[in-house]
Scaffold this motif. Sequence first.
Motif, PDB file in Angstrom:
ATOM      1  N   THR A  96       0.851  -1.192   0.000  1.00 23.69           N
ATOM      2  CA  THR A  96       0.000   0.000   0.000  1.00 23.69           C
ATOM      3  C   THR A  96       0.880   1.234   0.000  1.00 23.69           C
ATOM      4  OG1 THR A  96      -0.024   0.026   2.405  1.00 23.69           O
ATOM      5  CG2 THR A  96      -1.837  -1.153   1.292  1.00 23.69           C
ATOM      6  N   GLY A  97       0.300   2.354  -0.408  1.00 21.78           N
ATOM      7  CA  GLY A  97       1.038   3.619  -0.392  1.00 21.78           C
ATOM      8  C   GLY A  97       2.197   3.606  -1.366  1.00 21.78           C
ATOM      9  N   CYS A  98       3.327   4.129  -0.923  1.00 21.00           N
ATOM     10  CA  CYS A  98       4.535   4.148  -1.749  1.00 21.00           C
ATOM     11  C   CYS A  98       5.092   2.729  -1.852  1.00 21.00           C
ATOM     12  CB  CYS A  98       5.563   5.085  -1.120  1.00 21.00           C
ATOM     13  SG  CYS A  98       7.162   5.036  -1.943  1.00 21.00           S
ATOM     14  N   ARG A 110       2.588   8.343   6.523  1.00 19.13           N
ATOM     15  CA  ARG A 110       1.933   8.779   5.274  1.00 19.13           C
ATOM     16  C   ARG A 110       2.371   7.920   4.089  1.00 19.13           C
ATOM     17  NH1 ARG A 110       2.651  14.657   2.265  1.00 19.13           N
ATOM     18  NH2 ARG A 110       1.126  14.250   0.603  1.00 19.13           N
ATOM     19  N   CYS A 111       3.621   7.473   4.104  1.00 21.17           N
ATOM     20  CA  CYS A 111       4.151   6.674   2.989  1.00 21.17           C
ATOM     21  C   CYS A 111       3.436   5.331   2.882  1.00 21.17           C
ATOM     22  CB  CYS A 111       5.644   6.442   3.181  1.00 21.17           C
ATOM     23  SG  CYS A 111       6.609   7.935   3.427  1.00 21.17           S
ATOM     24  N   ALA A 113       0.329   4.811   3.672  1.00 21.50           N
ATOM     25  CA  ALA A 113      -1.103   4.991   3.415  1.00 21.50           C
ATOM     26  C   ALA A 113      -1.402   5.585   2.048  1.00 21.50           C
ATOM     27  CB  ALA A 113      -1.704   5.893   4.495  1.00 21.50           C
ATOM     28  N   GLU A 114      -0.497   6.389   1.519  1.00 19.00           N
ATOM     29  CA  GLU A 114      -0.808   7.201   0.340  1.00 19.00           C
ATOM     30  C   GLU A 114       0.330   7.107  -0.677  1.00 19.00           C
ATOM     31  OE1 GLU A 114      -1.175  11.999  -0.441  1.00 19.00           O
ATOM     32  OE2 GLU A 114      -1.535  11.214   1.577  1.00 19.00           O
ATOM     33  N   HIS A 129       6.842  11.644  -0.880  1.00 16.78           N
ATOM     34  CA  HIS A 129       6.263  12.586   0.079  1.00 16.78           C
ATOM     35  C   HIS A 129       7.331  13.399   0.794  1.00 16.78           C
ATOM     36  CE1 HIS A 129       2.353  10.926  -0.566  1.00 16.78           C
ATOM     37  NE2 HIS A 129       2.643   9.748  -0.058  1.00 16.78           N
TER      38      HIS A 129
END
Length: 134
Positions: A96-98, A110-111, A113-114, A129
């Motif tokens: 997931t994410g990156c 954040r990495c 998740a997105e 990010h």
Amino acid sequence: MQADILVLLASLITEQRLAIVLVSHDFGVVSRLADRIHVMYAGRIVEEGTTAAVLGEPKHPYTAALLACIPRMDDPLDSPLRPIPGQPPEVRSLPTGCAFHPRCAYAQARCRAEAPGLVHDGARAVACHFPLPA
Ligand code: SF4
């Protein structure tokens, strides 16, 4: 053999005014022929820019880690190698994410998740990010 092919490609580029797309894991080869570099990870472009900018001041942690893997001629002989930890992901089951987050020394919540998009800034672009400072 490799040197002969590089010389041939370089002469074709100059004499025939050709543009070529060279796919390689060898930064030494790339730096001899390419004006621009696109670094890919897990099937996506994560950084792009001029050869001098990308190799001289990498902004994506994957690019920086790849460059750090290359042994330097001025390293002491007993210097340990600096591989990137972990393995590349299966393209059919990306994290997931990156996609680089399980291997990235700079990963944050954040990495995971997105997924970062490719953000352009002048002649450079990076998908991260938390890009590395210049
Ligand atoms: S987005 Fe996060 S995990 Fe991905 S390369 Fe940048 S810092 Fe590393």
